[in-house]
Scaffold this motif. Sequence first.
Motif, short mmCIF file in Angstrom:
data_model
loop_
_atom_site.label_atom_id
_atom_site.label_comp_id
_atom_site.label_asym_id
_atom_site.label_seq_id
_atom_site.Cartn_x
_atom_site.Cartn_y
_atom_site.Cartn_z
N ARG A 99 0.85 -1.19 0.00
CA ARG A 99 0.00 0.00 0.00
C ARG A 99 0.89 1.25 0.00
NH1 ARG A 99 -2.80 -3.61 3.70
NH2 ARG A 99 -4.55 -4.55 2.57
N VAL A 155 -3.15 1.30 -3.85
CA VAL A 155 -3.00 -0.11 -4.24
C VAL A 155 -2.88 -0.28 -5.77
CG1 VAL A 155 -4.06 -1.04 -2.14
CG2 VAL A 155 -5.52 -0.55 -4.11
N TYR A 158 -1.08 -3.47 -7.19
CA TYR A 158 -1.94 -4.63 -6.92
C TYR A 158 -3.12 -4.65 -7.90
CZ TYR A 158 -4.96 -7.60 -3.88
OH TYR A 158 -5.77 -8.57 -3.35
N GLY A 189 -14.47 -10.04 -2.24
CA GLY A 189 -14.65 -8.66 -1.79
C GLY A 189 -13.74 -8.41 -0.61
N ILE A 199 -6.09 -2.45 7.92
CA ILE A 199 -7.13 -1.46 7.57
C ILE A 199 -8.48 -1.82 8.19
CG2 ILE A 199 -6.03 -0.65 5.44
CD1 ILE A 199 -7.67 -2.59 3.83
#
Length: 261
Positions: A99, A155, A158, A189, A199
């Motif tokens: 991140r 992100v 990714y 999800g 997070i």
Amino acid sequence: MNLFDIKGKVALVTGSTHGLGMSMAHGLGLAGATIVVNGNSSQQKIDDAVAEYKKAGIHAVGYKFDVSNEAAVKTAIQKIEREVGPIDILINNAGIIKRVPLADMDVEEFKQVVNIDLVSPFIVSKHVVKGMMERKAGKIINICSMMSQLGRNTVGAYAAAKGGLVMLTKNMATEWAKHNIQVNGIGPGYFATSQTAPIRVDGHPFNEFIVNRTPAAKWGDPDDLAGAAIFLSSRASDFVNGHILYVDGGILATIGKPSNE
Ligand code: GCO
Ligand code: CA
């Protein structure tokens, strides 16, 4: 007749010592498949994971190898097929995330993410599919993401890799469907795993944001992926090719809602 029967099938699940990989492998194992557990951090972690599967009554064997190292993958696949049996089901699950805002990201870091999340599924599939072609049967499942469809701050690498994985899935399906090999994806999800732990902490604004952004109004339970994994591993999906099954509590169905609704 049970369309979903996978008893006795051999399933290699990469990155299955923890997290979503372990949950999906657990689901396949409880449905009767032999699980080939993979990881690359330490032999101890693999041994511990195998012991955990066994405790649940699952037939599991562990193989430590780096999914991004083609020579290691080739050797491991040969060894697995000799020692355990032909691989009927492959789940390309191993992945990493970093991140970091794109403007601050080192090229090397970006490449590392793409290497593990996109190039490695190609490498492992390439070495598993040859046997599947000879046997005229196989199931390959690539683990995609919400980030296969949506952007999010920090992100980018990714997301680029997971977006690419959708097209890799469609292209594998295009080339291999005629050999009776079904290649599909699962797009989880937001799930409560160690990957999302940073997070997900209580009070973190992202925690609240995700609950509000998800029509089902909660983080996913990793066990909720088992059904999709069993479907795409079984005869029930024999004419399903190049599809991404999103298991996301409805995130992709909606634009979201204001936080006060
Ligand atoms: C993030 C999350 C996601 C999830 C998942 C979503 O930082 O937004 O970690 O990347 O892990 O892949 O589907
Ligand atoms: Ca659970």
